[in-house]
Design an enzyme around this catalytic site. Structure first.
Site, PDB file in Angstrom:
ATOM      1  N   THR A  41       0.968  -1.227  -0.147  1.00  0.00           N
ATOM      2  CA  THR A  41      -0.208  -0.369   0.039  1.00  0.00           C
ATOM      3  C   THR A  41       1.307   0.744  -0.084  1.00  0.00           C
ATOM      4  OG1 THR A  41      -1.385  -0.764   1.265  1.00  0.00           O
ATOM      5  CG2 THR A  41      -1.966   1.512   1.347  1.00  0.00           C
ATOM      6  N   SER A  53       1.157 -10.571  -0.368  1.00  0.00           N
ATOM      7  CA  SER A  53       0.899 -11.868  -0.668  1.00  0.00           C
ATOM      8  C   SER A  53       1.782 -12.256  -1.472  1.00  0.00           C
ATOM      9  CB  SER A  53      -0.562 -11.444  -0.707  1.00  0.00           C
ATOM     10  OG  SER A  53      -1.168 -11.466   0.081  1.00  0.00           O
ATOM     11  N   THR A  83       2.422  -4.423   4.431  1.00  0.00           N
ATOM     12  CA  THR A  83       1.485  -4.753   5.638  1.00  0.00           C
ATOM     13  C   THR A  83       1.382  -6.207   6.124  1.00  0.00           C
ATOM     14  OG1 THR A  83      -0.056  -4.407   5.765  1.00  0.00           O
ATOM     15  CG2 THR A  83       1.542  -2.496   6.806  1.00  0.00           C
ATOM     16  N   ASP A  84       0.793  -6.719   4.810  1.00  0.00           N
ATOM     17  CA  ASP A  84       0.464  -8.460   5.127  1.00  0.00           C
ATOM     18  C   ASP A  84       1.729  -9.106   4.959  1.00  0.00           C
ATOM     19  OD1 ASP A  84      -2.574  -6.794   4.522  1.00  0.00           O
ATOM     20  OD2 ASP A  84      -2.196  -8.138   2.905  1.00  0.00           O
ATOM     21  N   THR A 129       3.407  -8.989  14.565  1.00  0.00           N
ATOM     22  CA  THR A 129       2.707 -10.325  13.905  1.00  0.00           C
ATOM     23  C   THR A 129       1.732  -9.050  13.408  1.00  0.00           C
ATOM     24  OG1 THR A 129       2.631 -11.680  15.647  1.00  0.00           O
ATOM     25  CG2 THR A 129       0.536 -11.454  14.840  1.00  0.00           C
ATOM     26  N   THR A 176       1.619 -22.942  20.277  1.00  0.00           N
ATOM     27  CA  THR A 176       0.414 -22.287  20.965  1.00  0.00           C
ATOM     28  C   THR A 176      -0.224 -20.963  20.083  1.00  0.00           C
ATOM     29  OG1 THR A 176      -0.407 -21.082  22.587  1.00  0.00           O
ATOM     30  CG2 THR A 176       1.795 -20.625  22.112  1.00  0.00           C
ATOM     31  N   GLN A 177      -1.638 -21.584  20.165  1.00  0.00           N
ATOM     32  CA  GLN A 177      -2.436 -20.018  19.523  1.00  0.00           C
ATOM     33  C   GLN A 177      -2.675 -19.231  19.864  1.00  0.00           C
ATOM     34  OE1 GLN A 177      -6.303 -23.000  18.207  1.00  0.00           O
ATOM     35  NE2 GLN A 177      -5.181 -24.748  17.300  1.00  0.00           N
ATOM     36  N   CYS A 178      -2.041 -18.793  21.072  1.00  0.00           N
ATOM     37  CA  CYS A 178      -2.230 -17.732  22.092  1.00  0.00           C
ATOM     38  C   CYS A 178      -1.316 -16.856  21.190  1.00  0.00           C
ATOM     39  CB  CYS A 178      -2.176 -18.108  23.013  1.00  0.00           C
ATOM     40  SG  CYS A 178      -3.017 -19.255  24.221  1.00  0.00           S
TER      41      CYS A 178
END
Ligand code: ASP
Length: 346
Positions: free
Chosen positions: A15, A61, A91-92, A168, A279-281
């Site tokens: 972007t 992407s 940023t993706d 992230t 972990t998904q956390c």
């Protein structure tokens, strides 16, 4: 007369490299000359900026190992000519690129700062200006001895400088688009640019820069969810040429207690597939054995990703599998913090 600071600006796309076409109103990629027209402040920085536009400019992407390698090679080739490096990137997948580069560069003594924007550079309320100008300032920042203050692969966004392999993308809407959940920021930009040097990694002076860009993409992510079937698990673990799996578990590293799951994981490990428990956390670490639901994973030979991000563990695996043919060696290195990507708690 003191020498002018210099930055190599790699312009990959995203972007930040877009502006509205005056006649149609559609967003189109722009070149560096147009970027300079839209951001006249770039010239006022007094920094010698050399830009390398990627052709074509791409949405992040579409960024993958070939582009990581291209970025790394360009920086390595021009390493001695510049004080620092800024990578303009969508940023993706910026957190993946930052993580991959952090493994590819060993003994970095100069900053590599990735940044981008949520709004195109040509728009009134764009965040591109602050992000880019501050990234350039950080790329040039030196201490009294002339050494770079933040010689790491970093992401600068909104008002914080992060270790790249701890980031992230957390928000597709707000200007504060990134987080480093498990590691504090390296700097904060307010009225002053405040560096937290105790959070920054510095190389041993005598060690020479090493750049390694080989990767292997034969990996998969297996995300646990309540009700997951044996078929779904087998479809991933039976993939041809599979070398490693990131097992996205619950909480502190737990998975459903199903005998077929334990069996499938054990068979995969026996075949030489590396299984890494992540972990998904977003915050906190894997702690296998804390609950019965993760105890068996330890006996199965599953490896802990501790508090790594998915972006960091995926790219670490790709990098290690590209560089090493021995599974035992990759397994050993997976359990070592090699670029500040994880906090080992046991
Ligand atoms: N889709 C864009 C990209 O990642 C989004 C952005 O740059 O913010 O390239």
């Amino acid at each position: 007369m003191s020498k002018k600071n210099s930055v190599l600006l790699l312009f990959t796309g995203g972007t930040i490299s877009m502006a509205e076409d005056a006649s149609t109103g559609a967003l189109r990629p722009i070149n560096f000359e147009r970027l300079q027209e839209l951001l006249p402040e770039l010239k006022q920085t007094g920094v010698n900026i050399k830009s390398v536009p990627f052709r074509p400019l791409i949405d992040s992407s579409d960024v993958g190992p070939e582009i990581w390698e291209k970025i790394a090679r360009l920086i390595a080739t021009h390493y001695d000519e510049f004080d620092g490096f800024v990578v303009l990137h969508g940023t993706d997948t910026m957190a993946y690129t930052a993580s991959a580069l952090s493994f590819m560069f060993e003994n970095l003594t100069k900053p590599i700062i990735l940044t981008g924007s949520q709004l195109p550079v040509g728009m009134m309320r764009t965040d591109a200006k602050e992000n880019l100008l501050t990234a350039i300032e950080i790329a040039c920042a030196k201490d009294e001895s002339g050494a770079s203050i933040a010689p790491e692969v970093c992401v600068f966004f909104e008002d914080e400088l992060y270790r790249g392999n701890r980031t992230t993308k957390k928000n597709a809407e707000h200007f504060s688009a990134f987080s480093s959940y498990n590691y504090p920021p390296l700097a904060k930009a307010g009225v002053h640019l405040k560096y937290f040097t105790s959070n920054i990694r510095y190389p041993h002076k005598a060690d020479k820069l090493r750049v390694r860009t080989k990767t292997n993409s034969n990996i998969a992510i297996l995300k646990m969810f309540p009700g997951i079937t044996e078929n779904a698990v087998r479809a991933v673990l039976d993939m041809p040429d599979l070398k490693a799996v990131v097992l996205e578990s619950f909480g502190s590293g737990n998975v459903p207690q199903r005998s077929w799951l334990g069996k499938a994981l054990k068979q995969a490990v026996r075949k030489g597939i590396l299984i890494v428990n992540k972990t998904q956390c977003s915050t906190g670490s894997v702690e296998m054995g804390r609950y019965a639901t993760s105890l068996n994973l330890v006996n199965t030979g599953v490896i802990s990703a501790y508090d790594c991000t998915t972006e960091a563990i995926v790219t670490k695996l790709m990098y290690l599998l590209g560089e090493h043919t021995s599974t035992a060696e990759v397994k050993k290195l997976l359990q070592i913090d090699i670029a500040g990507e994880m906090t080992i708690t046991e």
